[in-house]
Design a protein around this motif. Structure first.
Motif, PDB file in Angstrom:
ATOM      1  N   SER A  19     -18.631   9.113 -46.371  1.00  0.00           N
ATOM      2  CA  SER A  19     -19.253   8.881 -45.121  1.00  0.00           C
ATOM      3  C   SER A  19     -18.253   8.743 -44.044  1.00  0.00           C
ATOM      4  O   SER A  19     -17.170   8.391 -44.201  1.00  0.00           O
ATOM      5  CB  SER A  19     -20.060   7.300 -45.408  1.00  0.00           C
ATOM      6  N   ALA A  21     -18.341   7.071 -40.181  1.00  0.00           N
ATOM      7  CA  ALA A  21     -19.016   6.393 -39.138  1.00  0.00           C
ATOM      8  C   ALA A  21     -18.199   6.463 -37.801  1.00  0.00           C
ATOM      9  O   ALA A  21     -17.177   6.269 -37.913  1.00  0.00           O
ATOM     10  CB  ALA A  21     -19.375   5.136 -39.825  1.00  0.00           C
ATOM     11  N   SER A  23     -17.720   5.242 -33.983  1.00  0.00           N
ATOM     12  CA  SER A  23     -17.884   3.904 -33.207  1.00  0.00           C
ATOM     13  C   SER A  23     -17.198   4.249 -31.762  1.00  0.00           C
ATOM     14  O   SER A  23     -16.371   5.137 -31.582  1.00  0.00           O
ATOM     15  CB  SER A  23     -17.262   2.856 -33.807  1.00  0.00           C
ATOM     16  N   THR A  26     -21.074   7.998 -28.562  1.00  0.00           N
ATOM     17  CA  THR A  26     -21.772   8.841 -29.603  1.00  0.00           C
ATOM     18  C   THR A  26     -21.450  10.169 -29.637  1.00  0.00           C
ATOM     19  O   THR A  26     -20.870  10.866 -28.683  1.00  0.00           O
ATOM     20  CB  THR A  26     -23.330   8.745 -29.160  1.00  0.00           C
ATOM     21  N   SER A  28     -23.422  12.423 -31.321  1.00  0.00           N
ATOM     22  CA  SER A  28     -24.624  13.187 -31.572  1.00  0.00           C
ATOM     23  C   SER A  28     -24.808  14.705 -31.263  1.00  0.00           C
ATOM     24  O   SER A  28     -25.314  15.753 -31.784  1.00  0.00           O
ATOM     25  CB  SER A  28     -26.117  12.441 -31.084  1.00  0.00           C
ATOM     26  N   ASP A  71     -26.471  11.999 -39.671  1.00  0.00           N
ATOM     27  CA  ASP A  71     -27.634  11.067 -39.468  1.00  0.00           C
ATOM     28  C   ASP A  71     -26.966  10.640 -37.640  1.00  0.00           C
ATOM     29  O   ASP A  71     -26.228   9.645 -37.918  1.00  0.00           O
ATOM     30  CB  ASP A  71     -27.633   9.676 -40.078  1.00  0.00           C
ATOM     31  N   LYS A  74     -27.434   6.992 -36.701  1.00  0.00           N
ATOM     32  CA  LYS A  74     -26.402   6.202 -37.278  1.00  0.00           C
ATOM     33  C   LYS A  74     -24.896   6.702 -36.720  1.00  0.00           C
ATOM     34  O   LYS A  74     -23.909   6.140 -37.153  1.00  0.00           O
ATOM     35  CB  LYS A  74     -26.495   5.908 -38.722  1.00  0.00           C
ATOM     36  N   ASN A  75     -24.832   7.652 -36.018  1.00  0.00           N
ATOM     37  CA  ASN A  75     -23.495   8.225 -35.719  1.00  0.00           C
ATOM     38  C   ASN A  75     -22.629   8.478 -36.821  1.00  0.00           C
ATOM     39  O   ASN A  75     -21.389   8.251 -36.609  1.00  0.00           O
ATOM     40  CB  ASN A  75     -22.803   7.342 -34.683  1.00  0.00           C
ATOM     41  N   THR A  76     -23.237   8.966 -37.721  1.00  0.00           N
ATOM     42  CA  THR A  76     -22.571   9.229 -39.296  1.00  0.00           C
ATOM     43  C   THR A  76     -22.784  10.595 -39.777  1.00  0.00           C
ATOM     44  O   THR A  76     -23.685  11.082 -39.577  1.00  0.00           O
ATOM     45  CB  THR A  76     -22.988   7.983 -40.156  1.00  0.00           C
TER      46      THR A  76
END
Length: 123
Positions: A19, A21, A23, A26, A28, A71, A74-76
């Motif tokens: 994964s 993530a 932070s 964003t 996306s 996703d 979830k910015n992941t």
């Protein structure tokens, strides 16, 4: 900031799910990718996914075994790795490029990098 996780030690034929993530902002609308680097070797492209997940790209060495997904809520971004081989052993890095349609393999095209997570596959 990108934080990669999910690495570990696994036997050949096993699976891991990485994964990454994000932070602070964003991602996306950005393409996301995974690279890996074995000891003494250059960093190599593994997989990439465009902004909405509409297109995915893979290195020939992982096609059919690895799956990249994301996703955006979830910015992941994820990397599902199946049928792992000893030659998959490396530090895996996630990366992001501001070009939301880029799925290429050039590390220089990526703007943000995570810290890496170790994947070790034993024979």
């Amino acid at each position: 900031q990108l934080q990669a996780s999910g690495g570990g030690l696994v036997q050949a034929g096993g699976s891991l799910r990485l994964s990454c993530a994000a932070s602070g902002r964003t991602f996306s609308s950005y393409s996301r990718g995974w690279f890996r680097q074995a000891p003494g070797k250059e960093r190599k492209f593994v997989a990439a996914i465009t902004r909405n997940g509409g297109h995915t790209y893979y290195a020939d060495s992982v096609k059919g075994r690895f799956t990249i997904s994301r996703d955006n809520a979830k910015n992941t971004v994820f990397l599902q790795m199946n049928s792992l081989k000893p030659e998959d052993t490396a530090v895996y890095y996630c990366a992001t490029t501001k070009d939301g349609y880029y799925g290429g393999s050039s590390p220089g095209q990526y703007d943000y990098w995570g810290q890496g997570t170790q994947v070790t596959v034993s024979s």
